[in-house]
Design an enzyme around this catalytic site. Structure first.
Site, PDB file in Angstrom:
ATOM      1  N   THR A 121      30.569 -84.704 -36.495  1.00 45.61           N
ATOM      2  CA  THR A 121      31.109 -85.425 -35.418  1.00 45.61           C
ATOM      3  C   THR A 121      30.601 -85.251 -34.171  1.00 45.61           C
ATOM      4  O   THR A 121      30.658 -86.042 -33.186  1.00 45.61           O
ATOM      5  CB  THR A 121      32.594 -85.405 -35.712  1.00 45.61           C
ATOM      6  OG1 THR A 121      32.930 -85.702 -36.873  1.00 45.61           O
ATOM      7  CG2 THR A 121      33.344 -86.520 -34.610  1.00 45.61           C
ATOM      8  N   TYR A 124      29.260 -75.273 -45.493  1.00 44.89           N
ATOM      9  CA  TYR A 124      29.308 -76.619 -45.285  1.00 44.89           C
ATOM     10  C   TYR A 124      28.509 -77.497 -46.356  1.00 44.89           C
ATOM     11  O   TYR A 124      27.321 -77.425 -46.449  1.00 44.89           O
ATOM     12  CB  TYR A 124      28.738 -76.899 -43.885  1.00 44.89           C
ATOM     13  CG  TYR A 124      29.029 -78.468 -43.245  1.00 44.89           C
ATOM     14  CD1 TYR A 124      29.856 -79.377 -43.872  1.00 44.89           C
ATOM     15  CD2 TYR A 124      28.648 -78.567 -41.982  1.00 44.89           C
ATOM     16  CE1 TYR A 124      29.918 -80.561 -43.359  1.00 44.89           C
ATOM     17  CE2 TYR A 124      28.802 -80.009 -41.566  1.00 44.89           C
ATOM     18  CZ  TYR A 124      29.448 -81.195 -42.333  1.00 44.89           C
ATOM     19  OH  TYR A 124      29.773 -82.262 -41.681  1.00 44.89           O
ATOM     20  N   LYS A 172      33.868 -76.014 -46.435  1.00 41.94           N
ATOM     21  CA  LYS A 172      33.994 -77.490 -45.894  1.00 41.94           C
ATOM     22  C   LYS A 172      33.409 -78.273 -46.835  1.00 41.94           C
ATOM     23  O   LYS A 172      32.271 -78.251 -47.000  1.00 41.94           O
ATOM     24  CB  LYS A 172      33.693 -77.609 -44.449  1.00 41.94           C
ATOM     25  CG  LYS A 172      33.904 -79.052 -44.071  1.00 41.94           C
ATOM     26  CD  LYS A 172      33.349 -79.539 -42.878  1.00 41.94           C
ATOM     27  CE  LYS A 172      33.634 -81.082 -42.551  1.00 41.94           C
ATOM     28  NZ  LYS A 172      33.062 -81.610 -41.396  1.00 41.94           N
TER      29      LYS A 172
END
Length: 292
Positions: A48, A136, A165
């Site tokens: 993001t 990730y 994540k």
């Protein structure tokens, strides 16, 4: 669970000034907005945050600014993965020196790695620091899916790998991560519209770009689940879902930034080649925000 990081983590949107540079003043506002909303941590240079469009020096600046401004109020997670192992190690060591609590490491996002290459890359990066590491999993961008078996192997071989994540949007896989590895790896779900589902399933938390926009609402859902009040959690989620769905079905980075601008946070447009959200979608999201 042998982990300390839990709850709602904001994948921070990064503001750009009119000349295209990182606006550190507005970045501090973005950090405050999340912390004031009660989140349990903030994430610098996540997807993001448009990290892939930044130089290494810009990524270092973002991490330093976020750590300095958070000032210990919440943990800072720094995403330090890169295309080259040497660069990822340098960014990871810098984040540790800057005061990040955790580093998050994505695998290279151009050439998909083999399993052997993935293990070597992640082990070398994790072994370069002493602080906890979050894997990730972003298979849509990297071409590599970190399966529960592979995550377990990496955690067994690298004691500071303590979190993952998972942005696969695969709740069957998320359930395996949560239930098979929960004694040693904390699972954070990175698909915002799966927040309630993943928390009820037992995830350690969520890492959400939408937490830039409505941090307190996501924290309220988390708190209700932790208290065992599933009726309240469902009611809060139902009220939030139309806005969540509007953002998740639009180009995500653009939608998050458009929503923040409509709330008076001047984060500016995304960095090109991304273009701003189209007027119709922006107006729809603004209208949903205004009606809350």
């Amino acid at each position: 669970m042998s982990t300390d990081l839990r709850g709602v983590l904001t994948a921070l949107a990064i503001p750009f000034a009119s000349d295209g540079s990182i606006d550190t003043g507005v970045l501090r506002q973005v950090v405050d907005r999340s912390i004031d909303g009660g989140v349990h941590g903030v994430v610098a240079c996540g997807s993001t945050g448009e990290f892939a469009a930044m130089t290494g020096d810009e990524r270092r600046l973002v991490v330093e600014t976020v750590v300095e401004h958070a000032a210990g109020r919440v943990p800072v997670v720094a995403q330090t993965g890169a295309v080259a192992t040497r660069e990822a190690i340098a960014l990871t060591q810098h984040a540790e020196q800057a005061g990040a609590a955790v580093v998050m490491v994505v695998t290279p996002y151009y050439e998909a790695l083999s399993e052997a290459e993935t293990v070597r890359y992640l082990s070398q990066v994790a072994g370069s620091v002493d602080i906890p590491v979050m894997l990730y999993n972003l298979p849509g961008a990297t071409g590599v899916n970190l399966s529960p078996d592979l995550v377990g192997r990496l955690a067994d071989e690298n004691p500071n790998i303590r979190y993952i994540k998972d942005t696969s949007a695969d709740m069957a896989q998320a359930g395996q991560l949560i239930h098979r590895l929960g004694d040693r790896v904390g699972t954070f779900i990175g698909w915002d519209s799966l927040t309630l589902t993943s928390l009820v399933e037992g995830a350690a938390g969520v890492m959400a770009g939408t937490a830039n926009i409505f941090p307190a609402d996501l924290v309220a859902v988390y708190d209700a689940v932790q208290a065992g009040d599933l009726a309240t959690a469902k009611a809060r989620w139902d009220a939030l879902y139309p806005l969540m769905d509007a953002i998740m079905t639009a180009p995500f980075i653009q939608a998050v930034k458009s929503a923040l601008v409509s709330l008076g946070v001047p984060v500016g447009p995304p960095r090109e080649p991304l273009l701003p959200l189209d007027d119709e979608t922006a107006a729809r999201i603004a209208g949903l925000l205004a009606s809350r």
